[in-house]
Design a protein around this motif. Sequence first.
Motif, PDB file in Angstrom:
ATOM      1  N   CYS A 165       1.017  -1.684  -0.891  1.00 55.80           N
ATOM      2  CA  CYS A 165       1.792  -2.056   0.297  1.00 55.80           C
ATOM      3  C   CYS A 165       2.272  -0.791   0.997  1.00 55.80           C
ATOM      4  N   LEU A 166       1.862  -0.629   2.253  1.00 54.25           N
ATOM      5  CA  LEU A 166       2.234   0.548   3.039  1.00 54.25           C
ATOM      6  C   LEU A 166       3.694   0.504   3.460  1.00 54.25           C
ATOM      7  N   GLU A 167       4.240  -0.681   3.622  1.00 54.01           N
ATOM      8  CA  GLU A 167       5.632  -0.823   4.056  1.00 54.01           C
ATOM      9  C   GLU A 167       6.594  -0.516   2.911  1.00 54.01           C
ATOM     10  N   HIS A 168       6.323  -1.092   1.738  1.00 53.67           N
ATOM     11  CA  HIS A 168       7.218  -0.926   0.602  1.00 53.67           C
ATOM     12  C   HIS A 168       6.826   0.236  -0.308  1.00 53.67           C
ATOM     13  N   LYS A 169       5.650   0.824  -0.046  1.00 53.14           N
ATOM     14  CA  LYS A 169       5.134   1.956  -0.819  1.00 53.14           C
ATOM     15  C   LYS A 169       5.081   1.632  -2.312  1.00 53.14           C
ATOM     16  N   LYS A 170       4.466   0.473  -2.612  1.00 53.75           N
ATOM     17  CA  LYS A 170       4.347   0.072  -4.011  1.00 53.75           C
ATOM     18  C   LYS A 170       3.080  -0.744  -4.222  1.00 53.75           C
ATOM     19  N   VAL A 171       2.670  -0.825  -5.487  1.00 51.35           N
ATOM     20  CA  VAL A 171       1.503  -1.600  -5.882  1.00 51.35           C
ATOM     21  C   VAL A 171       1.944  -3.042  -6.108  1.00 51.35           C
ATOM     22  N   GLU A 172       1.111  -3.975  -5.631  1.00 53.45           N
ATOM     23  CA  GLU A 172       1.407  -5.401  -5.783  1.00 53.45           C
ATOM     24  C   GLU A 172       0.185  -6.112  -6.346  1.00 53.45           C
ATOM     25  N   GLU A 173       0.407  -7.059  -7.232  1.00 50.36           N
ATOM     26  CA  GLU A 173      -0.698  -7.882  -7.715  1.00 50.36           C
ATOM     27  C   GLU A 173      -0.796  -9.084  -6.799  1.00 50.36           C
ATOM     28  N   GLY A 174      -1.949  -9.242  -6.184  1.00 52.20           N
ATOM     29  CA  GLY A 174      -2.109 -10.298  -5.186  1.00 52.20           C
ATOM     30  C   GLY A 174      -1.436  -9.866  -3.900  1.00 52.20           C
ATOM     31  N   PRO A 175      -1.894 -10.355  -2.765  1.00 48.00           N
ATOM     32  CA  PRO A 175      -1.291  -9.936  -1.501  1.00 48.00           C
ATOM     33  C   PRO A 175       0.073 -10.583  -1.306  1.00 48.00           C
ATOM     34  N   GLU A 176       1.104  -9.789  -1.429  1.00 48.91           N
ATOM     35  CA  GLU A 176       2.461 -10.282  -1.181  1.00 48.91           C
ATOM     36  C   GLU A 176       2.866 -10.040   0.270  1.00 48.91           C
ATOM     37  N   CYS A 177       2.383  -8.962   0.836  1.00 52.89           N
ATOM     38  CA  CYS A 177       2.741  -8.580   2.198  1.00 52.89           C
ATOM     39  C   CYS A 177       1.575  -8.859   3.142  1.00 52.89           C
ATOM     40  N   PRO A 178       1.836  -8.909   4.450  1.00 56.40           N
ATOM     41  CA  PRO A 178       0.765  -9.161   5.425  1.00 56.40           C
ATOM     42  C   PRO A 178      -0.346  -8.115   5.337  1.00 56.40           C
ATOM     43  N   ALA A 179      -1.548  -8.515   5.689  1.00 53.20           N
ATOM     44  CA  ALA A 179      -2.723  -7.642   5.613  1.00 53.20           C
ATOM     45  C   ALA A 179      -2.529  -6.348   6.404  1.00 53.20           C
ATOM     46  N   LYS A 180      -1.811  -6.401   7.506  1.00 51.78           N
ATOM     47  CA  LYS A 180      -1.619  -5.193   8.321  1.00 51.78           C
ATOM     48  C   LYS A 180      -0.811  -4.125   7.592  1.00 51.78           C
ATOM     49  N   ASN A 181      -0.142  -4.501   6.515  1.00 52.97           N
ATOM     50  CA  ASN A 181       0.708  -3.570   5.779  1.00 52.97           C
ATOM     51  C   ASN A 181       0.155  -3.185   4.413  1.00 52.97           C
ATOM     52  N   ARG A 182      -1.133  -3.418   4.167  1.00 48.09           N
ATOM     53  CA  ARG A 182      -1.620  -3.130   2.823  1.00 48.09           C
ATOM     54  C   ARG A 182      -3.048  -2.607   2.813  1.00 48.09           C
TER      55      ARG A 182
END
Length: 83
Positions: A18-35
């Motif tokens: 995630c570019l917004e939260h600067k963290k790794v996520e399992e599965g898309p938690e944030c919108p595609a534009k931010n990852r």
Amino acid sequence: MALFKKRTVGKPGEWYYCLEHKKVEEGPECPAKNRFGPYATREEASHAMETARERNLEWETDPRWHDAKPDGTDGTGEGDGRA
């Protein structure tokens, strides 16, 4: 009736950065534009920014992506700005 369902929960085993939260996520938690992703592993996702920098550098230095002619012009009658 909708043709496509909006996927709100990611698949287990899909990793994103995630570019917004600067963290790794399992599965898309944030919108595609931010990852970036999906990646196969958490480790790959954790290096997403390094991978992007490396790919950008490769692209910027790839002669196939530059329009400059061998004589230093860009085909418009103007120079390419190199001295």
